[in-house]
Scaffold this active site. Structure first.
Site, mmCIF file in Angstrom:
data_model
loop_
_atom_site.group_PDB
_atom_site.id
_atom_site.type_symbol
_atom_site.label_atom_id
_atom_site.label_comp_id
_atom_site.label_asym_id
_atom_site.label_seq_id
_atom_site.Cartn_x
_atom_site.Cartn_y
_atom_site.Cartn_z
ATOM 1 N N SER A 104 0.810 -1.216 0.000
ATOM 2 C CA SER A 104 0.000 0.000 0.000
ATOM 3 C C SER A 104 0.843 1.265 0.000
ATOM 4 O O SER A 104 0.400 2.310 -0.502
ATOM 5 C CB SER A 104 -0.949 0.007 1.204
ATOM 6 O OG SER A 104 -1.952 -0.960 1.060
ATOM 7 N N HIS A 155 -1.837 5.750 8.342
ATOM 8 C CA HIS A 155 -1.529 4.504 7.628
ATOM 9 C C HIS A 155 -0.975 4.814 6.242
ATOM 10 O O HIS A 155 -1.018 5.946 5.770
ATOM 11 C CB HIS A 155 -2.783 3.642 7.537
ATOM 12 C CG HIS A 155 -2.524 2.175 7.621
ATOM 13 N ND1 HIS A 155 -2.608 1.352 6.525
ATOM 14 C CD2 HIS A 155 -2.178 1.384 8.658
ATOM 15 C CE1 HIS A 155 -2.330 0.106 6.883
ATOM 16 N NE2 HIS A 155 -2.069 0.103 8.182
ATOM 17 N N THR A 157 -1.628 4.454 2.970
ATOM 18 C CA THR A 157 -2.274 5.131 1.841
ATOM 19 C C THR A 157 -2.529 6.610 2.109
ATOM 20 O O THR A 157 -2.100 7.461 1.322
ATOM 21 C CB THR A 157 -3.572 4.404 1.441
ATOM 22 O OG1 THR A 157 -3.277 3.030 1.170
ATOM 23 C CG2 THR A 157 -4.191 5.041 0.211
ATOM 24 N N ASP A 291 -9.087 -4.060 2.493
ATOM 25 C CA ASP A 291 -7.776 -4.714 2.400
ATOM 26 C C ASP A 291 -7.541 -5.661 3.573
ATOM 27 O O ASP A 291 -7.091 -6.800 3.396
ATOM 28 C CB ASP A 291 -6.699 -3.638 2.365
ATOM 29 C CG ASP A 291 -5.296 -4.184 2.540
ATOM 30 O OD1 ASP A 291 -4.820 -4.884 1.630
ATOM 31 O OD2 ASP A 291 -4.677 -3.928 3.595
ATOM 32 N N HIS A 295 -6.791 -9.711 3.570
ATOM 33 C CA HIS A 295 -5.675 -10.417 4.211
ATOM 34 C C HIS A 295 -6.177 -11.578 5.071
ATOM 35 O O HIS A 295 -5.526 -12.616 5.170
ATOM 36 C CB HIS A 295 -4.870 -9.452 5.082
ATOM 37 C CG HIS A 295 -3.942 -8.565 4.317
ATOM 38 N ND1 HIS A 295 -2.842 -9.040 3.641
ATOM 39 C CD2 HIS A 295 -3.944 -7.218 4.117
ATOM 40 C CE1 HIS A 295 -2.193 -8.031 3.063
ATOM 41 N NE2 HIS A 295 -2.854 -6.913 3.328
ATOM 42 N N ASP A 333 -6.088 0.525 -4.635
ATOM 43 C CA ASP A 333 -4.634 0.609 -4.822
ATOM 44 C C ASP A 333 -4.019 -0.710 -5.267
ATOM 45 O O ASP A 333 -2.946 -0.729 -5.855
ATOM 46 C CB ASP A 333 -3.946 1.121 -3.551
ATOM 47 C CG ASP A 333 -4.331 0.337 -2.309
ATOM 48 O OD1 ASP A 333 -5.214 -0.535 -2.374
ATOM 49 O OD2 ASP A 333 -3.733 0.611 -1.247
#
Length: 460
Positions: A104, A155, A157, A291, A295, A333
């Protein structure tokens, strides 16, 4: 902060910044990718994109981890088209400077600055030079700016649009750079990254919340406080800082148990504040936890957070329709998890069963007793599913109970997963507003800020 590599030429020619010789990552893309659309990419589609109205505002919306299979499964989950489906304009590649599969930080940097960098790096090119983002270029053009995220606001992004650090993990430095920046609206999680150790935070000494308040910023930390805000005078120097959790915000499945605003409410509040600037605004909105669900291979978490993100997109498009001078760009992304639309040989899709799931796999796993003898009861409580003996045994014997629960639920939904990490899949690009059709084609992620800058005429 001095930027060694500027963004002034982003709109000129859509030329990729050079990164040296051909790498393995280069081989993952067509030779023309990142140089605009080829002639065969097709003529502009019908609809809003032919409007040549002046673009005063941009809302750049990033559903982290979202790809075409997420879009397909979400359509089944929802039972109808998503708000972005009518605005599909193309696809783009996502590889980083040093890997076929991006993280990211590198993806965010590419989408913010138009330059490739190495995985883990924020706001620097592959040689370590500081980069200027499209958000910062918008500030130079006199526009107000904002960042919204459901992760910590520091974070990878959101950080890519403001900060310049060698490691995405250095969130305390990112917080310092955000506090010292000119960004007018910051809404998300991560309160601990702004507080000193003496107050239980991660900063050594500085209390960044207090500092920005002393400079005139309004600070909120609950949904009620955000929704009750009076009008801010951004032209007069007002700022808005909203930190609604010590760490990340809760997943959408659990947000009702908190006092945290939804991503749609944060988006609406940010637009309400920023639109007061007569010179326009540039807003970045990240649906961060799509995201994280990928994961974890957690299909229910993924679909519920996509649904929450769609509500934010609806807020943005509704504003853009009324305003007439706002461009909305929706682009993930990268893909996370390698989600598939269908699994185990089935020809049927069943994602709508995920609407019955009321907790993440992590939460369910935390409710299991030591010998996991209550698997059937826990899963039934949060999903409504009656597990087979084989499913119960699979979860009881798994090394990772949360992942095993998620795979059982995904199997019920006929959703497959190929990874617990990112993949190199191409990502769909959706655009609404004036100049939308200039985004038609197959691109690279570095093209996106260049196309936006060209549409905004930042190079003029």
């Amino acid at each position: 902060m001095l930027k060694k590599v500027g963004i002034a030429a982003l709109g000129a020619g859509l030329i990729l910044s050079g990164m040296g010789g051909l790498t393995a990552a280069d081989a993952a893309k067509p030779e023309w990718a990142g140089q605009g659309k080829p002639e065969w990419a097709g003529k502009p589609g019908k609809g809003n994109g032919k409007d040549k109205s002046k673009i005063e505002n941009v809302i750049y919306m990033i559903p982290d981890g979202f790809s075409a299979d997420y879009a397909s499964n979400y359509r089944v989950y929802k039972g109808e088209e998503a708000v972005w489906d009518a605005h599909l304009k193309g696809l783009f590649t996502t590889y980083s400077a040093n890997s076929d599969i991006t993280d990211s930080a590198a993806a965010g940097t590419a989408m913010a600055t138009g330059v490739k960098t190495n995985n883990g790096v924020v706001g620097l090119d592959a040689e370590g030079n500081e980069l200027e983002s499209i958000l910062e270029a918008s500030e130079k053009a006199g526009k107000s700016t904002g960042l919204v995220a459901t992760s910590t606001i520091t974070h990878a992004t959101p950080a890519s649009f403001v900060a310049n650090v060698e490691s995405r993990n250095n969130e305390t430095e990112i917080a310092r750079q955000m506090a010292d920046s000119d960004v007018d609206v910051l809404l998300g999680g991560g309160k601990n990254n702004f507080l000193p150790a003496a107050d239980g935070g991660n900063q050594e000494e500085r209390n960044l919340i207090q500092e920005v308040q002393e400079q005139g910023a309004t600070y909120v930390e609950t949904r009620e406080q955000l929704l009750d805000l009076d009008d801010l005078d951004l032209d007069g120097g007002d700022r808005l800082l909203g930190l609604f959790a010590e760490d990340a915000l809760a997943p959408e499945l659990h947000r009702g148990e908190t006092e945290q605003p939804s991503i749609a409410e944060m988006t609406e509040a940010a637009i309400d504040a920023l639109e007061e600037d007569k010179d326009g605004f540039f807003l970045v909105v990240e649906g961060s936890q799509i995201d994280w669900a990928g994961h974890d291979n957690d299909a229910a978490w993924a679909m519920s957070d996509v649904a929450a993100f769609e509500e934010a997109v609806e807020e943005a498009i509704e504003f853009a329709e009324e305003d007439g001078n706002t461009l909305v760009v929706v682009a993930g992304d990268h893909d996370t998890g390698g989600m598939t639309t269908g699994s185990k040989g089935s020809m049927a899709l069943n994602a709508d069963v995920l609407k019955n799931v009321t907790a993440t796999g992590d939460h369910m796993a935390a409710q299991l007793n030591e010998d996991r003898s209550n698997v059937a009861e826990v899963v039934k409580t949060y999903t409504g599913f009656y597990l087979s003996e084989k499913e119960i045994s699979t979860i009881q014997e798994a090394g990772n109970a949360s992942l095993a629960i998620n795979h059982v639920i995904s199997d019920r939904a006929n959703i497959g997963w190929t990874s617990t990490n990112h993949t190199g899949a191409d990502i769909p690009l959706y655009v609404f507003g004036p100049e939308a059709d200039s985004f038609v084609g197959f691109h690279d992620n570095t093209d996106l800020p260049k196309l936006i800058a060209e549409a905004m005429k930042l190079d003029n």
